[in-house]
Design an enzyme around this catalytic site. Sequence first.
Site, PDB file in Angstrom:
ATOM      1  CB  ALA A 226      -0.896   0.000   1.230  1.00 50.29           C
ATOM      2  N   PRO A 227       0.458   2.295  -0.710  1.00 44.93           N
ATOM      3  CG  PRO A 227       0.431   4.530  -1.474  1.00 44.93           C
ATOM      4  CD  PRO A 227       1.255   3.543  -0.676  1.00 44.93           C
ATOM      5  N   GLY A 228       0.334   1.362  -3.307  1.00 48.49           N
ATOM      6  CA  GLY A 228       0.302   0.703  -4.615  1.00 48.49           C
ATOM      7  C   GLY A 228       1.164   1.311  -5.704  1.00 48.49           C
ATOM      8  CB  SER A 229       3.735   4.004  -5.765  1.00 43.63           C
ATOM      9  OG  SER A 229       2.966   4.931  -5.069  1.00 43.63           O
TER      10      SER A 229
ATOM     11  CG  ASP B 272      -0.054  -2.728   3.420  1.00 45.36           C
ATOM     12  OD1 ASP B 272       0.975  -2.180   2.990  1.00 45.36           O
ATOM     13  OD2 ASP B 272      -0.514  -2.504   4.551  1.00 45.36           O
TER      14      ASP B 272
ATOM     15  CG  ASP C  26       9.057   0.675  -0.434  1.00 49.70           C
ATOM     16  OD1 ASP C  26      10.225   1.077  -0.357  1.00 49.70           O
ATOM     17  OD2 ASP C  26       8.085   1.451  -0.468  1.00 49.70           O
TER      18      ASP C  26
ATOM     19  CB  CYS D  24      11.467   6.571   1.910  1.00 49.84           C
ATOM     20  SG  CYS D  24      10.135   6.460   3.108  1.00 49.84           S
TER      21      CYS D  24
END
Lengths: 311, 152
Positions: free
Chosen positions: A117-120, A139, A184, A237
């Site tokens: 999520a959110p799916g990028s 997720d 991620d 990130c």
Amino acid sequence: MIESFMKDELRDYLARIPSLEYDLLIDSWSRPLPEGFRVNTLKLPEEYILERLRKKNILFRKIPWARYGYILEEEFELSTTIEHMLGLIYLQGPVSMASVEALDPRPGEIILDMCAAPGSKSTQISQILQGRGVLIANDPVIDRCKALSSNLQRLGVYNVVVTTLDGRVFPKIAREFFDRVLVDAPCSSLGIVSKDWSVVKNWSIHNVIRLSRLQFQLLRAAFDCLKLGGTLVYSTCTLTVEENELVVHKLLRSRSNAYIEEIKLNGLRYEEGLTEWNNMKLSDELSKSLRIYPYHNNAEGFYIVKIRKGG
Amino acid sequence: MKILNDSEKKILQELLYQQHGVKEAFEEFILVMGGDSKIRATTLETIEVARKLRKVLQIGVYVAKYRRNKNDVFLSIEGSQLLNNQITKNVVELSEEECREWMRGAPIHLSINTDSRYIVGKIDKIYLGSARVSRDGKLYPQIAVWRRIPEE
């Protein structure tokens, strides 16, 4: 200005990261992140979609390291365009696209996006799969899965299964099953402070250590459900060593058939991953991982490493 | 979720043929139906992978809503885009401004001659899903609320 939010604890921590230029980081945190987008070739040809955008006087340039990736050269509210609502484009940070490029999915493969999520990145993977193979977009937080499901729908992805499992249980149900896995991981988000200054305000080493434990468990689970010869990408990130190199170092120590692979991405600026921290020697292999600071590409900060599972 | 068997798929295909002139719609896909009458399209391989997993929230892409009691079907945006130029009947070409209205979910007044309850909108090569044709001649686009362009 942003420095007034920072605790001494974070300031001291950042000063200890050898490859980090503190003043440049503070400066980049004070500036807004650029708007990136991908063109969705699952729906229509790239040039057709770009031409529609040009007709609206939208100015953009190609992102060299990401297939179908572009960056706005002038401010424009893309999120209310017909192209966005119809799923012809997807708004995504330019450096965020690098994780999937490093993963390098191939049509026909079975791929797990463990924290989707959110799916990028899920929609980016599915675009490269071109409808062949299967994407598992997972997720554990149901509320976040609503955005994930909406984005997969909007982009027209049909070869996808959305699951809500705790990523750590995947080896129990799908050991050595996936060709590629993307982790991620949830993180302390120091690479995207420009979006939300409260990240700096709420930062604590205690939280970093807590996240680091979860990140290692997710990475180990991802590795265990890879096929022999399969590849995973671990990315965050954030900039802390505990959430990045130390997590990977622990995996290399616990799994003897884990090897770090080089990542080659055209035009992306970065520093090599650290091989020493707090007087502790880490694996030399970690120098193949990428430490991307926000000032490198005037975009998000990221850490990316690619790991192969040997036979 | 239930996988549509051959005869159920045939009924849907027949409806889409009558309504939009599409021959053997979604033939290359496996179709599954949710409790809300929504039909999703996916592949056999995706179904096989899903069977191995747990806590599956959804599979594939939502393509159409089939209402057995009314014996009608309408297409989602993605459903119409997957069928694209196979749609030859009850399809209306919109201007850029009409397309924006459509994507706002606002009723559109167009003089069209049809007996069908639903027509598909399109702008150039882009298909926009179905709109319900009302007795007063207005089209009511079936756009999900989360997907509508906000009012300016």
